[in-house]
Motif scaffolding. Sequence first.
Motif, PDB file in Angstrom:
ATOM      1  N   CYS A 109      -7.818  -3.618  -2.181  1.00  0.00           N
ATOM      2  CA  CYS A 109      -7.902  -3.166  -3.571  1.00  0.00           C
ATOM      3  C   CYS A 109      -6.591  -2.552  -4.064  1.00  0.00           C
ATOM      4  O   CYS A 109      -6.616  -1.706  -4.973  1.00  0.00           O
ATOM      5  CB  CYS A 109      -9.039  -2.157  -3.713  1.00  0.00           C
ATOM      6  SG  CYS A 109     -10.634  -2.819  -3.247  1.00  0.00           S
ATOM      7  N   ASP A 110      -5.470  -2.950  -3.467  1.00  0.00           N
ATOM      8  CA  ASP A 110      -4.166  -2.417  -3.882  1.00  0.00           C
ATOM      9  C   ASP A 110      -4.135  -0.895  -3.959  1.00  0.00           C
ATOM     10  O   ASP A 110      -3.914  -0.315  -5.021  1.00  0.00           O
ATOM     11  CB  ASP A 110      -3.781  -2.947  -5.285  1.00  0.00           C
ATOM     12  CG  ASP A 110      -3.317  -4.374  -5.209  1.00  0.00           C
ATOM     13  OD1 ASP A 110      -2.727  -4.728  -4.175  1.00  0.00           O
ATOM     14  OD2 ASP A 110      -3.553  -5.119  -6.174  1.00  0.00           O
ATOM     15  N   PRO A 111      -4.331  -0.206  -2.860  1.00  0.00           N
ATOM     16  CA  PRO A 111      -4.363   1.261  -2.909  1.00  0.00           C
ATOM     17  C   PRO A 111      -2.997   1.823  -3.275  1.00  0.00           C
ATOM     18  O   PRO A 111      -1.966   1.234  -2.958  1.00  0.00           O
ATOM     19  CB  PRO A 111      -4.738   1.649  -1.480  1.00  0.00           C
ATOM     20  CG  PRO A 111      -4.231   0.518  -0.641  1.00  0.00           C
ATOM     21  CD  PRO A 111      -4.413  -0.708  -1.475  1.00  0.00           C
ATOM     22  N   ARG A 112      -3.003   2.962  -3.958  1.00  0.00           N
ATOM     23  CA  ARG A 112      -1.748   3.632  -4.279  1.00  0.00           C
ATOM     24  C   ARG A 112      -1.310   4.508  -3.116  1.00  0.00           C
ATOM     25  O   ARG A 112      -0.150   4.843  -2.990  1.00  0.00           O
ATOM     26  CB  ARG A 112      -1.938   4.495  -5.529  1.00  0.00           C
ATOM     27  CG  ARG A 112      -2.442   3.736  -6.742  1.00  0.00           C
ATOM     28  CD  ARG A 112      -1.316   3.051  -7.486  1.00  0.00           C
ATOM     29  NE  ARG A 112      -0.197   3.966  -7.745  1.00  0.00           N
ATOM     30  CZ  ARG A 112      -0.168   4.879  -8.715  1.00  0.00           C
ATOM     31  NH1 ARG A 112      -1.191   4.992  -9.537  1.00  0.00           N
ATOM     32  NH2 ARG A 112       0.861   5.659  -8.876  1.00  0.00           N
ATOM     33  N   LEU A 113      -2.295   4.937  -2.319  1.00  0.00           N
ATOM     34  CA  LEU A 113      -1.988   5.775  -1.152  1.00  0.00           C
ATOM     35  C   LEU A 113      -2.667   5.177   0.069  1.00  0.00           C
ATOM     36  O   LEU A 113      -3.861   4.901   0.061  1.00  0.00           O
ATOM     37  CB  LEU A 113      -2.505   7.206  -1.374  1.00  0.00           C
ATOM     38  CG  LEU A 113      -2.416   8.147  -0.168  1.00  0.00           C
ATOM     39  CD1 LEU A 113      -0.974   8.388   0.230  1.00  0.00           C
ATOM     40  CD2 LEU A 113      -3.115   9.466  -0.458  1.00  0.00           C
TER      41      LEU A 113
END
Lengths: 357, 354, 333
Positions: free
Chosen positions: A188-192
């Motif tokens: 899910c394309d994590p930012r962290l």
Amino acid sequence: MSTTASTEPVQPSGARDASAFLEVRDLHVRFPTDDGLVRAVNGLSFSLQPGETLGIVGESGSGKSVTSLAIMGLHKGSRAQVEGEIWLDGDELVSMRVEEMRRLRGNKVSMIFQDPLSAMHPFYKIGDQLVEAYLVHNDVSKAVAKKRAVDMLDRVGIPSPASRYHDYPHQFSGGMRQRAMIAMALMCDPRLLIADEPTTALDVTVQAQILDLMNDLQKEFNSAIIIITHDLGVVAQMAQKLVVMYGGRVVEAGDVRDIFYRPEHPYAWGLLGSIPRITGGGDRLKSIKGSPPSLINLPTGCPFHPRCDFRDKVPGDACVTDVPELLQIGGTPHAARCHIPSPERQRLFTEQIKPAL
Amino acid sequence: MTTTSTPKSTGRATAFSERTNPVRGEVLLEVEGLQRHFPVTQGIVFQRQTGAVKAVDGIDFQLIAGETLGLVGESGCGKSTTGRLVTRLDEPTGGKITFQGADITHLNRRQMRPFRRDVQIIFQDPFSSLNPRQTVGTIIAAPFDIQGIKSEGGTRKAVQDLMARVGLNPEHYNRYPHEFSGGQRQRIGIARALALRPKLIVCDEPVSALDVSIQAQVVNLLDDLQDEFDLTYLFVAHDLSVVRHISDRVAVMYLGKIVEIAARDELYNHSRHPYTHALLSAVPEPDPDAVKRRERIRLTGDVPSPLNPPTGCRFRTRCWKAQDVCAEQEPPLVQIGAPGHLAACHFPEERDVV
Amino acid sequence: MFNYIVRRLLQMVLILFAISAITFFLFWATPANPALLICGKDCNTERIAEVNASYGFDDPLIVQYGRYMSGLVNPGGRELGSEGSQEHCSWPCLDRSLQNGLQVTDSIADAIGPTFWLATGAAVLWLVSGVLLGLLAALRKGKWLDKLSVGLALFGVSFPTLVLGYLLVFVFIVKGGLLPYPDQANSSPSAGLVPFFQFYILPWVTLALVNAALYTRLTRANMIDTMNEDFIRTARAKGLGERQVVFKHGLRAALTPIVTIFGLDLGALLGGAVITERIFSIQGLGKLSIDSVLGNDLPVVMGVVLVAAFFVVFANIVVDVLYAFIDPRVRLS
């Protein structure tokens, strides 16, 4: 308690660092048990920018893994008592409701674990486990999710991903499983991305592949990474910023070069001295005496004082009675939590520690 | 068959009961063509063997009295199996193990008993290798009881002396393993191994499960004990830094074979085998600037199955230098470079990757 | 997989063969004299000789055993009795009873129905109640519901079946009159569902209680262990809701070992639930086995033992094969 004019506390009690993507402020995590209250994390603070990699180093019981679970909100609903603030991109996570937190997990923040064999469900196909991670947060058809899963498996370097999609975890090798685990975390394309000992269970050549992969992916996705490990070699290669934890507290923090080349805390000195080096010879290792503290009976004052070789540098009983503050060194992000004044620490390191490393 | 240039054993068969003390520099243990194949069977009524997992597939090495030989390699290379074979906790399917001139390859339990005094093993997991229902005193005293040895001042005193020697508090004689930390448990394991004053200790990943600061304590302890008791170590580990620290010589294993063996600094600084190069270059150094300085070799793919190892050179499927000859002929382990430096490669090349 | 099943079935035949031999020779090692049993009250030496000849008791044991086995090995069955009074016994022939002269295969066929209904009904009851209660207890670990279920489980395990059965009969039938006295005619569902359930409900409860308690404890322990597994943490880290975490990821892994035990328990019960059948006078395999043992009725003992053994061994095979389907890590080759 500050002893030199150039030092100031790292955590001003005032406004928070608005530019930070992740900011942990005065985090406490405690677990009530039959044997007593386990104080796993005791006033932890650090911050992180997008695209940055932060290494958290510490031995078992230093509180590093508990911290990662707190950021993921995985202590919610358990007996753990979590206090303090965790700000992620404008949201405060400690006070966040479970349902809201659930929507962030695996989406904006995701995590990879130490042992990919036990971290994946043994009864479900690898591909289905990836698809599940995508469908939780994205309202798409199964076919779309499946395509995404195959793409991600391909992206992390799994050969013939369309057919390996149907394999079960036990049919993958250790390295392949960790790649699949990374693919799952990135669905899910994590930012962290939090990586808790991501390569500890792997062989060195595979570890090198996985670390390269994580570096590549970070460049591509510009996500922030927290890498938790006991392996100083891994953080030296991966991290820009470093936090050294001991007894549930940060004892030293700063740029990775500060810690490796100009460490100021006796525990950091001990750690650097106790690792055998691939370049080194057979010289005696500088071990740290004693063993890590019990989190139920933390030593009073500086938690490291029973194992510290430099207590005679501090007048009186300050090491036993007062917890030293984490103080910045000369206005830089480099900070240490020790009663010995910074110039004295620098002198000790240059004269006594460095020559032996 | 000899794999090192160190002086050969005098070949004198020694009765164990004499407990001859090994002379430094003499061959203490010799392994020739050692094999361990685990059979794989198939069939409806009668099981017939259809293959074998070749965990250890013909290795030769010598252990010289007083030295530490490091045995490194990645999981599944056969290093731990080799350790178990040498201590005869496992039965070899081929080859020969000679200890102080006596052939111990196929001795049965009873015949092995005198030999057990001389060869001990320390395991990786200090928790699961100690019986949780026995006190530390009982655990460390077990070797005395099994061998029927009486020591001056009684077993209890002998055990407490041992505990003090390995850095445990002798007053904790009556405590149980769970009351100790990981590092202390490993000390218990060491004390147990040391009880009968063995000549050889096989250390199977003895510090892998320990924290960094504790690991250093245990490594230092092993160092001190070696000097004090004239011990010989076979040090099996995957951590190349620890192995460099503790070993005099190092052997690198890949898929059941030794691919390179040499004196410590010779191996780390002048290795010849591409697998050794890859292994060494993969070790992350605790030095942020070293990342730019060091050469990086990245292997692709996985280790092939030991059930069906590649023909010829086993490393060729992942080797960037592989030619046709690598598939056709298995490269012999031959001397290259300094005396005692052996490598099994058709295209050896000196390279400093550390 | 196919090879594996074939191999296991062949093993089963061998085991049953061994059991038959052991039972047969063990029986003849006892001092019982079956000829005396058959010839009845007005017995005399001629009668005994006659019986011995008719049943072949004079032949060496090994010959008698061979004759017995021929009825199981030979697809055409075998002929029973001596010249003049022969009767055909078709495959699988288990000889005839010494007490009433009926063919054992027929007696077992009659008795197996009630035992089947009793065992499967009880099994469903203990499985459902045990798993549900165990699951709830695990999810509310340490809360009152958990403590209650643990308490109930302890009670269930320690309560003797015999006492429970008679207690239920006394309370529900004799005193309460809530249920009719058991009528053997209602022992199959063809008698109508209401009488069927009325007939079996108390036996089911009696038979299921101990296992329900055991399964509660087992499910609770498995579920607690599973919920501490790394893959559960992963499932939560993905952002799955708690329901999915518990049912899709937790329960499936926690129930796997229970499937194994359930199969074996059920297999063992199909050989007859002696005490329960006795209390509720159900004409099943359990009653048949008691009667035959007390009556020194070798062919019936043999028949019941073989049928019971067959179910146990067969359940083992089914469980192993099923396990391979549930847990992909188990590969049968």
